[in-house]
Scaffold this motif. Structure first.
Motif, PDB file in Angstrom:
ATOM      1  N   GLN A 304       0.817  -1.209   0.000  1.00 19.39           N
ATOM      2  CA  GLN A 304       0.000   0.000   0.000  1.00 19.39           C
ATOM      3  C   GLN A 304       0.854   1.265   0.000  1.00 19.39           C
ATOM      4  O   GLN A 304       0.549   2.240  -0.680  1.00 19.39           O
ATOM      5  N   ARG A 305       1.942   1.236   0.767  1.00 16.57           N
ATOM      6  CA  ARG A 305       2.724   2.453   0.940  1.00 16.57           C
ATOM      7  C   ARG A 305       3.743   2.658  -0.172  1.00 16.57           C
ATOM      8  O   ARG A 305       3.979   3.786  -0.607  1.00 16.57           O
ATOM      9  N   PHE A 306       4.347   1.583  -0.624  1.00 15.49           N
ATOM     10  CA  PHE A 306       5.453   1.728  -1.575  1.00 15.49           C
ATOM     11  C   PHE A 306       5.126   1.193  -2.964  1.00 15.49           C
ATOM     12  O   PHE A 306       5.950   1.241  -3.860  1.00 15.49           O
ATOM     13  N   GLY A 307       3.910   0.669  -3.131  1.00 15.60           N
ATOM     14  CA  GLY A 307       3.513   0.192  -4.445  1.00 15.60           C
ATOM     15  C   GLY A 307       3.891  -1.261  -4.661  1.00 15.60           C
ATOM     16  O   GLY A 307       4.900  -1.747  -4.157  1.00 15.60           O
ATOM     17  N   ARG A 308       3.080  -1.968  -5.403  1.00 21.10           N
ATOM     18  CA  ARG A 308       3.338  -3.373  -5.686  1.00 21.10           C
ATOM     19  C   ARG A 308       4.563  -3.514  -6.585  1.00 21.10           C
ATOM     20  O   ARG A 308       4.788  -2.724  -7.497  1.00 21.10           O
ATOM     21  N   THR A 309       5.347  -4.524  -6.320  1.00 17.63           N
ATOM     22  CA  THR A 309       6.514  -4.817  -7.144  1.00 17.63           C
ATOM     23  C   THR A 309       6.329  -6.169  -7.810  1.00 17.63           C
ATOM     24  O   THR A 309       5.434  -6.947  -7.472  1.00 17.63           O
ATOM     25  N   GLU A 310       7.202  -6.448  -8.745  1.00 12.46           N
ATOM     26  CA  GLU A 310       7.172  -7.758  -9.399  1.00 12.46           C
ATOM     27  C   GLU A 310       7.394  -8.870  -8.376  1.00 12.46           C
ATOM     28  O   GLU A 310       6.800  -9.947  -8.471  1.00 12.46           O
ATOM     29  N   HIS A 311       8.243  -8.579  -7.370  1.00 15.56           N
ATOM     30  CA  HIS A 311       8.502  -9.561  -6.322  1.00 15.56           C
ATOM     31  C   HIS A 311       7.225  -9.885  -5.552  1.00 15.56           C
ATOM     32  O   HIS A 311       6.930 -11.048  -5.259  1.00 15.56           O
ATOM     33  N   ASP A 312       6.429  -8.851  -5.220  1.00 16.95           N
ATOM     34  CA  ASP A 312       5.187  -9.074  -4.493  1.00 16.95           C
ATOM     35  C   ASP A 312       4.270 -10.022  -5.266  1.00 16.95           C
ATOM     36  O   ASP A 312       3.723 -10.981  -4.713  1.00 16.95           O
ATOM     37  N   SER A 313       4.076  -9.725  -6.525  1.00 19.37           N
ATOM     38  CA  SER A 313       3.180 -10.541  -7.358  1.00 19.37           C
ATOM     39  C   SER A 313       3.693 -11.967  -7.470  1.00 19.37           C
ATOM     40  O   SER A 313       2.913 -12.933  -7.444  1.00 19.37           O
ATOM     41  N   ARG A 314       5.009 -12.128  -7.574  1.00 16.51           N
ATOM     42  CA  ARG A 314       5.598 -13.450  -7.728  1.00 16.51           C
ATOM     43  C   ARG A 314       5.400 -14.298  -6.471  1.00 16.51           C
ATOM     44  O   ARG A 314       5.076 -15.489  -6.551  1.00 16.51           O
ATOM     45  N   THR A 315       5.577 -13.672  -5.303  1.00 13.70           N
ATOM     46  CA  THR A 315       5.441 -14.451  -4.073  1.00 13.70           C
ATOM     47  C   THR A 315       3.989 -14.850  -3.823  1.00 13.70           C
ATOM     48  O   THR A 315       3.724 -15.951  -3.328  1.00 13.70           O
ATOM     49  N   ILE A 316       3.058 -13.975  -4.165  1.00 12.31           N
ATOM     50  CA  ILE A 316       1.644 -14.313  -3.990  1.00 12.31           C
ATOM     51  C   ILE A 316       1.244 -15.432  -4.950  1.00 12.31           C
ATOM     52  O   ILE A 316       0.512 -16.360  -4.586  1.00 12.31           O
ATOM     53  N   GLU A 317       1.747 -15.375  -6.177  1.00 11.35           N
ATOM     54  CA  GLU A 317       1.459 -16.432  -7.143  1.00 11.35           C
ATOM     55  C   GLU A 317       2.059 -17.754  -6.674  1.00 11.35           C
ATOM     56  O   GLU A 317       1.432 -18.815  -6.801  1.00 11.35           O
TER      57      GLU A 317
END
Length: 425
Positions: A304-317
């Motif tokens: 929320q504060r720093f914006g979604r990154t490719e890493h965030d999406s990858r770990t959730i997937e």
């Protein structure tokens, strides 16, 4: 109000009867109707509807709430906290003393308990064994070290008239790594980082690192497999697992590549930390070998504060794929950076957002935060469920987390080892 008070020996043995509006059971995924929980000392002695209240018992009215087992974070770094974007791990490690980290750890532990986490596994980055000192404060520390204090628990310590409180802590001590730890060393300062890491490349160095950590009370050994092009081999990991087991400790492995995760699995570790890019095949192999994945998915506060990154999406997937594969999962957060204006407990709980986004059912999330986490820590017969003979580690929420997992962000009552730490009144 967050109640911080010292429980005398007589008070800690007092019987408490909790009138619960219902009990969330992670093992069945169901929420019972109204019930009474009897607590004597630090343990639950009886659970059921319409139980008689023992004479002289203190009665706690939670009839308007749902009671769940205390939560467990299996990957914490209590004695580490730096502002995102302000510095990096290397600069933090070499600039912040162990004493300062211990003080940070006290504050972080307090905030974790307030948010409902009654047990944590701390996995390093604690300087020269600040994790051992914290465990002596809050429980989970080595009994041999406690004997130095004449058998008295440091949990009696007070600050400004208030008891210092935190979750029960099991810990790994210094992280065992190949040369370099987790950052680039300067040729002029090859030993920088040794306050956090045990650089171990030979069998003798590995054995010494294990013994140093166990000597200071660690019951887990954390190894990093693959932060550099050079890695520990399967035989190296098997050696560490055997040496640790001989000393009464278990092994977990930091893995950031699929190849590293395969090495850890073949080496026989108890859990894999991170595993961000594990393939479905590797996830299935970990499942078949009974190895737990502690995925440390990115917390919602950072998204929320720093914006979604490719890493965030990858770990959730990857979390989505892991759950679909049937891999064993335990909740762990890896919070080492935290905005200074947000409680460590709040940041930790925000990791639940990633699990929700991955489509994990509330039942499985709660189990990963309680009974499955307890099983990973070898505590499945004492924590993670509300049963007679288990520690009285309890939380209460407005509704059942089995129907609305986000209710865990508003824990109104916390009991640890039979002592009320947070009370809605």
């Amino acid at each position: 109000m967050f109640l911080l008070f010292a429980a005398t020996a007589s008070l800690s043995a007092q019987t408490i009867a909790i009138r619960a509006g219902g009990i969330a059971d992670p093992s069945t995924g169901t929420t019972s109707g109204p019930a009474v929980i009897i607590v004597a000392g630090d343990q639950i002695t009886a659970v059921g509807p319409n139980l008689p209240i023992p004479a002289g018992a203190e009665v706690v009215d939670l009839s308007g709430a749902i009671v769940s087992p205390g939560l467990i974070d299996t990957h914490t770094h209590l004695a580490a906290a730096y502002e995102p974007g302000a510095t990096r791990l290397r600069e933090y490690t070499v600039s912040v003393s162990t004493a300062e980290r211990a003080l940070q750890g006290v504050a972080n532990a307090w905030q974790m308990l307030e948010s409902g986490f009654t047990t944590v596994r701390d996995l390093g980055n604690a300087g020269n064994h600040a994790d051992a000192a914290l465990a002596m404060f809050f429980g989970g520390g080595d009994r041999r070290r406690a004997a130095v204090y004449g058998g008295a628990s440091l949990a009696n310590t007070r600050l400004f008239g208030r008891k210092v409180v935190g979750p029960t802590i099991v810990y790994s001590g210094k992280i065992v790594t190949p040369y370099g730890g987790q950052f680039q060393l300067s040729p002029e300062h090859p030993d920088i980082g040794r306050q956090d890491y045990a650089y171990a490349d030979t069998r003798d160095e590995l054995r010494r690192a294990i013994r140093e950590n166990v000597h200071h009370g660690a019951t887990w050994i954390k190894i990093t497999i693959d932060d550099y092009p050079y890695r520990y081999t399967v035989d190296d990991v098997r050696f560490v697992v055997a040496e640790a087991a001989a000393a009464g400790a278990r092994v977990t492995a930091h893995c950031v590549t699929d190849a590293g995760a395969r090495i850890a699995i073949d080496g026989g570790v108890a859990s894999i930390e991170h595993g961000y890019v594990m393939s479905d095949e590797t996830l299935a192999l970990s499942r078949d070998r009974g190895i737990v994945l502690v995925g440390t998915e990115s917390p919602g506060v950072f998204m929320q504060r720093f914006g979604r990154t490719e890493h965030d999406s990858r770990t959730i997937e990857r979390l989505r794929r892991a759950h679909k594969t049937g891999a064993k999962l335990a909740f762990g957060t890896d919070i080492i950076r935290a905005p200074s204006d947000v409680s460590r407990g709040v940041v930790t709980m925000s990791v639940v957002d990633a699990w929700v986004e991955a489509g994990i059912p509330a039942r499985d999330i709660l189990r990963a935060m309680t009974s499955d986490a307890a099983a990973l820590l070898g505590m499945e017969r004492e924590r993670g469920l509300i049963r007679p003979g288990y520690y009285a580690d309890l939380i209460a929420t407005r509704v059942s987390p089995l129907s609305e997992i986000a209710t865990l962000k508003d824990v109104t009552f916390v009991m640890k080892h039979g002592v009320i730490m947070k009370d809605p009144s």
